[in-house]
Structure formats: C-alpha cells, structure tokens
Motif scaffolding. Structure first.
Motif, PDB file in Angstrom:
ATOM      1  N   ILE A 164       0.825  -1.212   0.000  1.00  0.00           N
ATOM      2  CA  ILE A 164       0.000   0.000   0.000  1.00  0.00           C
ATOM      3  C   ILE A 164       0.861   1.265   0.000  1.00  0.00           C
ATOM      4  N   PRO A 165       1.824   1.418   0.914  1.00  0.00           N
ATOM      5  CA  PRO A 165       2.652   2.631   0.853  1.00  0.00           C
ATOM      6  C   PRO A 165       3.487   2.718  -0.417  1.00  0.00           C
ATOM      7  N   ALA A 166       3.928   1.576  -0.946  1.00  0.00           N
ATOM      8  CA  ALA A 166       4.648   1.615  -2.220  1.00  0.00           C
ATOM      9  C   ALA A 166       3.757   2.197  -3.308  1.00  0.00           C
ATOM     10  N   THR A 353      -4.693  -0.835  -4.346  1.00  0.00           N
ATOM     11  CA  THR A 353      -5.644  -0.347  -3.341  1.00  0.00           C
ATOM     12  C   THR A 353      -6.965  -0.023  -4.015  1.00  0.00           C
ATOM     13  N   PRO A 354      -8.065  -0.067  -3.263  1.00  0.00           N
ATOM     14  CA  PRO A 354      -9.362   0.300  -3.839  1.00  0.00           C
ATOM     15  C   PRO A 354      -9.592   1.803  -3.850  1.00  0.00           C
ATOM     16  N   ASN A 355      -8.686   2.546  -3.259  1.00  0.00           N
ATOM     17  CA  ASN A 355      -8.886   3.979  -3.063  1.00  0.00           C
ATOM     18  C   ASN A 355      -7.540   4.693  -3.161  1.00  0.00           C
ATOM     19  N   PRO A 356      -7.544   5.996  -3.423  1.00  0.00           N
ATOM     20  CA  PRO A 356      -6.289   6.749  -3.427  1.00  0.00           C
ATOM     21  C   PRO A 356      -5.823   7.046  -2.012  1.00  0.00           C
ATOM     22  N   SER A 368      -8.391   0.222   3.116  1.00  0.00           N
ATOM     23  CA  SER A 368      -7.387   0.355   2.050  1.00  0.00           C
ATOM     24  C   SER A 368      -6.720  -0.980   1.756  1.00  0.00           C
ATOM     25  N   THR A 369      -6.876  -1.923   2.678  1.00  0.00           N
ATOM     26  CA  THR A 369      -6.299  -3.267   2.551  1.00  0.00           C
ATOM     27  C   THR A 369      -7.174  -4.230   1.757  1.00  0.00           C
ATOM     28  N   ALA A 370      -8.290  -3.772   1.224  1.00  0.00           N
ATOM     29  CA  ALA A 370      -9.289  -4.684   0.660  1.00  0.00           C
ATOM     30  C   ALA A 370      -8.726  -5.599  -0.420  1.00  0.00           C
ATOM     31  N   LEU A 371      -7.737  -5.110  -1.186  1.00  0.00           N
ATOM     32  CA  LEU A 371      -7.190  -5.898  -2.293  1.00  0.00           C
ATOM     33  C   LEU A 371      -5.851  -6.550  -1.966  1.00  0.00           C
TER      34      LEU A 371
END
Length: 424
Positions: A164-166, A353-356, A368-371
C-alpha cells in the motif's frame, strides 16, 4: 555525489558496483544519505531515529572490507530499516554490505488504522502531497525511498503494509511468500523452499520473542499473516534483495522464472472489494501496457478468481480469543480458488488499493487493505508497481500476485517493465 534528480538515487546495485570498483566509497554514499535526511526529514518525517555515528562507522568498516578484497553485493548501500527494532531482520542485507542509517517511521498507538507513520518530527507525509498519508504500516520506508533519502528500505507486510505505501508513494514494494502453505498444494523446488521457509520461521520466532520482551509478554503476530518485504525505486534492487535474503543466485532466479511471457488475468475487485473507478482504470491501463509490450499475456480464456471477502477472517485471526473456525473456512475456500487459478496462470493482476491516498484524518470506513490482505491469508508473494498518477496528483499501483515461491516470476516481469520504461 548527486543523483540525476532531486528525488532519485541510482539503483542500489549500481551504487554498490561503484563502491566495489573504487569509484565511490561507502563513506561518500552514506554521508550523502545522511545529508539528505538532515535536509528533508523535518518536513517529511520519514525516520523515527537516525543513527548517524553508527552509520558512518559501519561505512568505514565496509570500505575496509572492500579494500581487503571482499566482494559485497550491496557494498555501501544506505538503507532504512522498518521501525526501531528492525535491525535483526535486515541482517542478510547488512552482511551483504548495506549500511543502516536509521529506523523508518511506523504508525503510532493513537489509531486502529495503520496507513500512516509517526516520525521523530511528527506525522509522516506523502512526498507527492504533504496533506496525504504515505500509507502504512511501512510508512517511513516508502516515503524515504520515494523522496530519495535512501535507495532501499526494509518492510514487513501483514495486510498490505509494504504494497500500500509503495503504491501511494509511486515506488516498488515486494511482499515475499508467507511460510504457511495451503494443504495439498503442489510443491516445486521442494528442498530450496523448505530451507527458506525454515529460516523465515526461525526469524519470525525470534521476532515474536523480541515482541514479547518489548510488550511485557503480550503476544506478537502468531497468525502467519506477516511476511518480510522491501521498498525500492528500481526492480533490479528488489531482485537483489530477494537474491540476498533467499540466498538465490541470479542464474537460479532465471531458471525459476518461466522464459515465456507469463499468463495473467486482471481482476478489478477480486469479486468483492468495491474499488473506486480511478485505481481500477490506472491499474487496468498498466496491465494493458504490459500485455502490449509482450511482458505478460492476458488471454480472454483465463478468468480471475472471485474470492470470498477476507476482512472478517483476517480480523478474527488477529483478535485474541476470537472464534477462528469461520476465518479458517474463508481461508480454505480462497486457498482452493487460488490454487485452481495458479494451476492455469502465472500472475493475478489487480489495483493495489481500492482507493487513493487519504488525508491524515484517516481512511474513514474504507479498508485500504481490501485488495491486499487476501494474500496475507493465502501466503502468496505479491508486488506493487507504479501504475500512474491520479487526479489528486498522487500515485496509484498495480498489484501482481504469483504462486507460492513465485518471486522470480514477479521480479522478472517487474524488471522487464522497468527496462521498457513502463513503470509510471
């Protein structure tokens, strides 16, 4: 020494080559990193601690080892390590010549959500927009690499904490295979993988012991959800990280990667996630570019799996005293679906991620972890590659997932995309 641009280092493998050849010294390179941190980190807040004296001493030692004839694969490369207790997990990199310059920021204790970081000077900011979080929990690691403070930073990934942070900082994040393997799955390269899994298990047990010591006996992650990882700007450096930590040679990695373009399928949502349109559009466009360049194949006959939503299962596994029966049923169902998919394909592609990137007030009711966290439950290796820039000016990512032990496939595709300048 200055990199080509204000944010960029040369690849870590290039820096190490220059140190080995005597064109640079480790003292030069580490001094550059410390200078960048001193100049930028009061506003970026990517580091919780900076180990200046220790780093300069280690750099001098590295130069002495090179002068004595040692061939260190990452000689003099300055790195950030995740959190104040990350030095042990960075041991293989240090043995390879890397010089830790500090502990990168991780979330504080104030929130239940983990997509942020707390550095020595305050909340870690996204290098692309200071009013946005860099993601987490490897928040400082991604911010430090994206902002050019260090070329490589270690991470750990229990739900997406590297990927996610990447994605939100526009760099590359690799989550390695978890030690857990679904029962009955076909094994390849048995002996190598068993040795690697045993070493990862021993390291996890050591980390759990340290966690208990730090927290007065409260348990750390005993669920098998977390895996080591790395955040870099260049795919070649992720490959170097994997060779060193997995003890693979370049030729072994080549042998383990399929010489033909891997068969892949793109899923916008894994069957449940409900992502925003923009992350899907950018990730789909990135996947299409990879296919157009011949880096992957996207045959229409190969369809992605539709997984069960792992949210409740992941949370139950991390909650002491929770009934794990339903969680294990979800895990087993998804294991079967993924095993069937990877029996006919090499890569699964999704938005990371599913979101920005969200603001510092938090993600609201979004996961934000959904994927990402499905693959902590299943144990598959995954990487996030830059997919493009959203309308808010922040990056988003393309996630690639491979079969267990398939890091070589992930890294071969990432390196091919990098060589063709396809990583936005």
């Amino acid at each position: 020494m200055r990199a080509a641009g204000p944010w960029e280092w040369p690849a870590a493998v290039e820096l190490a080559g220059a140190v080995r050849a005597g064109r640079l010294t480790a003292v030069d390179v580490v001094g550059e990193a410390l200078g960048r941190i001193a100049a930028a980190d009061r506003s970026l807040c990517a580091f919780a601690e900076v180990w200046e004296e220790r780093a300069r001493a280690a750099a001098r030692e590295t130069d002495a080892r090179i002068a004595a004839g040692e061939r260190l694969p990452l000689a003099g490369v300055p790195i950030g390590v995740k959190g104040r207790y990350g030095l042990r997990s960075a041991g293989p990199l240090i043995a390879a010549g890397c010089v830790p310059v500090g502990a990168t920021a991780v979330p504080g204790a104030e929130t239940p959500w983990q997509t942020w970081g707390l550095g020595a000077h305050g909340r870690t900011v996204n290098p692309w927009r200071a009013d946005r979080t860099p993601g987490g929990s490897s928040a400082g690691a991604a911010a430090a690499v994206a902002a050019g403070l260090v070329p490589l930073a270690t991470g750990s990934d229990g739900a997406g904490s590297v990927r996610i942070p990447a994605a939100w900082c526009g760099v590359i994040g690799l989550k390695t295979t978890n030690t857990r393997r679904p029962p009955g799955e076909r094994e390849q390269d048995h002996e190598h993988e068993r040795e690697q899994e045993q070493e990862q298990k021993r390291e996890r047990e050591r980390e759990q012991k340290r966690e208990r010591e730090r927290t007065g006996g409260r348990s750390g992650d005993r669920t098998g959800l977390a895996a080591p990882g790395v955040i870099v700007r260049y795919a070649a450096d992720a490959a170097a990280y994997w060779r060193i930590t997995a003890r693979e040679t370049a030729s072994e990695m080549t042998e383990r990667a399929n010489p033909d373009p891997p068969v892949a399928a793109f899923s916008p949502d894994l069957g449940f996630a409900g992502p925003d349109p923009e992350p899907v559009a950018l990730a789909r466009a990135a996947a299409t570019r990879l296919a157009a360049a011949g880096i992957v194949r996207l045959p229409p006959s190969v369809t992605p799996p539709r997984l069960e939503d792992p949210a409740a299962a992941w949370l139950a596994l991390r909650t002491p005293g929770a009934d794990r029966g339903p969680a294990e049923r979800v895990r087993a169902a998804n294991d079967r679906l993924l095993a069937a998919f990877f029996a006919r394909a090499d890569l699964l592609l999704t938005p990371t991620t599913p979101n920005p990137a969200h603001g510092h007030e938090g993600p609201g009711d979004r996961f934000s972890t959904a994927l990402t966290w499905a693959f902590n439950l299943s144990g598959h290796p995954a990487t996030s590659l830059p997919a493009g820039i959203g309308e808010d000016g922040c990056p988003l990512g393309l996630q690639m997932i491979a079969a267990h032990g398939g890091e070589a496939t992930l890294l071969a595709a990432a390196r091919a995309a990098e060589r063709r300048h396809l990583l936005s």
